[in-house]
Design an enzyme around this catalytic site. Structure first.
Site, mmCIF file in Angstrom:
data_model
loop_
_atom_site.group_PDB
_atom_site.id
_atom_site.type_symbol
_atom_site.label_atom_id
_atom_site.label_comp_id
_atom_site.label_asym_id
_atom_site.label_seq_id
_atom_site.Cartn_x
_atom_site.Cartn_y
_atom_site.Cartn_z
ATOM 1 N N ARG A 224 0.995 -1.139 -0.128
ATOM 2 C CA ARG A 224 0.089 0.043 -0.154
ATOM 3 C C ARG A 224 0.947 1.308 -0.123
ATOM 4 O O ARG A 224 1.823 1.371 0.587
ATOM 5 C CB ARG A 224 -0.868 0.163 1.505
ATOM 6 C CG ARG A 224 -2.002 -0.882 1.320
ATOM 7 C CD ARG A 224 -3.073 -0.553 0.332
ATOM 8 N NE ARG A 224 -4.178 -1.600 0.043
ATOM 9 C CZ ARG A 224 -4.273 -2.309 -0.703
ATOM 10 N NH1 ARG A 224 -3.419 -2.807 -1.734
ATOM 11 N NH2 ARG A 224 -5.488 -3.188 -0.838
ATOM 12 N N HIS A 272 -1.232 0.044 -9.698
ATOM 13 C CA HIS A 272 -1.749 -0.944 -9.009
ATOM 14 C C HIS A 272 -2.278 -2.209 -9.692
ATOM 15 O O HIS A 272 -3.517 -2.399 -9.507
ATOM 16 C CB HIS A 272 -2.849 -0.193 -8.214
ATOM 17 C CG HIS A 272 -3.348 -0.733 -6.985
ATOM 18 N ND1 HIS A 272 -3.512 -0.184 -5.768
ATOM 19 C CD2 HIS A 272 -3.335 -2.307 -6.551
ATOM 20 C CE1 HIS A 272 -3.901 -1.051 -4.968
ATOM 21 N NE2 HIS A 272 -3.794 -2.425 -5.310
#
Ligand code: NDP
Ligand code: OXD
Length: 309
Positions: A224, A272
């Protein structure tokens, strides 16, 4: 009686058809077409609008549409009495391991650099290291970290891992807790972050951590964006302490156009995509959890709200 999907960042038709394929009778709804709120008993969600999960009075379970649950637990209005489950899927793990192994070899063998050289007709030979001479340190030895560790060790890398609780994995030494963090870091040439984002792990990729790994180490963050202190990474790369980084996740996604990572020659960016949940592969576990929730049975892949993952 109804399963509601809440996710605004993608086309959900592959999800609805995969779920209907497993259970054609299921009452499926897609937010914001919720229908009668009292009928919503199971929610499958990704980055839901804050606060809405308390609007379903008969909710029995909440499922993340991915492996991570930080998008759920960061909602201050999350109904705390409702169990949360997440995706655990061998395909997701396989895709993650392939991606990270690809990044590691791109770093070690400089494929991107050779491609750039080709454009300018430069014939220039780089030195390289082979796997047995490289120590990879994996932060987070859960479903994804362990799969990666086993595959890297099979290739011949020296692999160490870091987790909260001890693990026995062939050819991989796993360090635990803050007491063993420095020892875990000390040999590492390539540091991979596969931690969940929690109060304890946010900002963990910082200057102090980077100063404890080997000189010229390489950073890979596929967990993250909030694990990484962006300025510290740039400072350590520009100061020639780190050799570079590959980042798949960011504090703000999409990465803002004016962010310095975009133009940094030693930082490799992907949007991502390290691993993506395949609806066909995970539909059976979602339907299974839906049925278990309806029957009041124990759920699969339950998240500990206390631990935060
Ligand atoms: P798991 O919950 O299976 O594993 C988490 C691991 O982190 C466990 O080994 C756990 O230790 C360890 N851990 C947690 N907190 C700490 C801490 N404070 N100190 C040391 N170790 C800690 O998660 P997954 O492997 O399934 O996924 C990891 C993360 O990957 C997800 O949370 C998500 O953020 C990210 N992800 C990114 C994707 C992408 O495309 N970029 C795709 C999918 C996931 P222990 O084993 O002792 O509990
Ligand atoms: C996940 C992700 O957590 O895609 O599954 O990041």
């Amino acid at each position: 009686m109804a399963l509601l999907i809440i996710c605004n960042d993608r086309d959900l038709s592959p999800w609805t058809s995969a779920l209907r394929n497993i259970d054609p009778k299921i009452e499926l709804r897609v937010y914001p077409e919720e229908g009668n709120l009292e009928e919503i008993e199971f929610v499958l969600c990704w980055k839901h609008p804050r606060g809405i999960l308390k609007h379903y009075p008969n909710l029995k379970a909440i499922s993340s549409l991915g492996a991570g649950v930080d998008h759920l637990l960061s909602d201050p209005d999350l109904p705390l009495n409702i169990p949360i489950v997440r995706i655990v899927d061998p395909e997701l793990a396989h895709a993650m391991s392939e991606f990270v192994i690809g990044l590691i070899f791109n770093h070690l063998r400089a494929f991107t650099q050779y491609h750039e050289n080709q454009k300018q007709k430069i014939w220039d030979v780089n030195n390289f290291q082979i796997a047995p001479n490289v120590h990879v340190g994996i932060m987070g030895m859960g479903v994804l970290g362990q799969d990666l560790a086993i595959k890297l060790a099979a290739i011949g890398f020296k692999v160490v891992g870091w987790a909260q609780s001890p693990k026995e994995i062939k050819n991989v030494k796993v360090y635990t807790g803050s007491d063993e963090f420095d020892e875990f870091l000390s040999e590492t040439n390539i540091l991979v972050c596969l931690l969940p984002l929690t109060e304890k792990t946010k900002n963990i990729l910082n200057k102090e951590t980077f100063s404890k790994i080997q000189d010229q180490a390489y950073i890979i963050n596929v967990a993250r964006g909030n694990h990484l202190v962006d300025e510290d990474l740039i400072e350590m790369i520009d100061g020639n302490r780190l050799s570079g980084a590959s980042l798949d996740v960011f504090r703000i996604e999409p990465l803002p156009e004016n962010h310095p990572f975009w133009a940094h020659s030693k930082i490799n960016i992907t949007p991502h995509i390290a691993s993506l949940t395949n609806p066909i592969s995970v539909a059976p576990q979602i339907i299974e959890n839906y049925k278990r929730a309806m029957a009041g049975q124990p759920l699969l892949n339950l998240v500990s709200t206390k631990l935060g993952y």
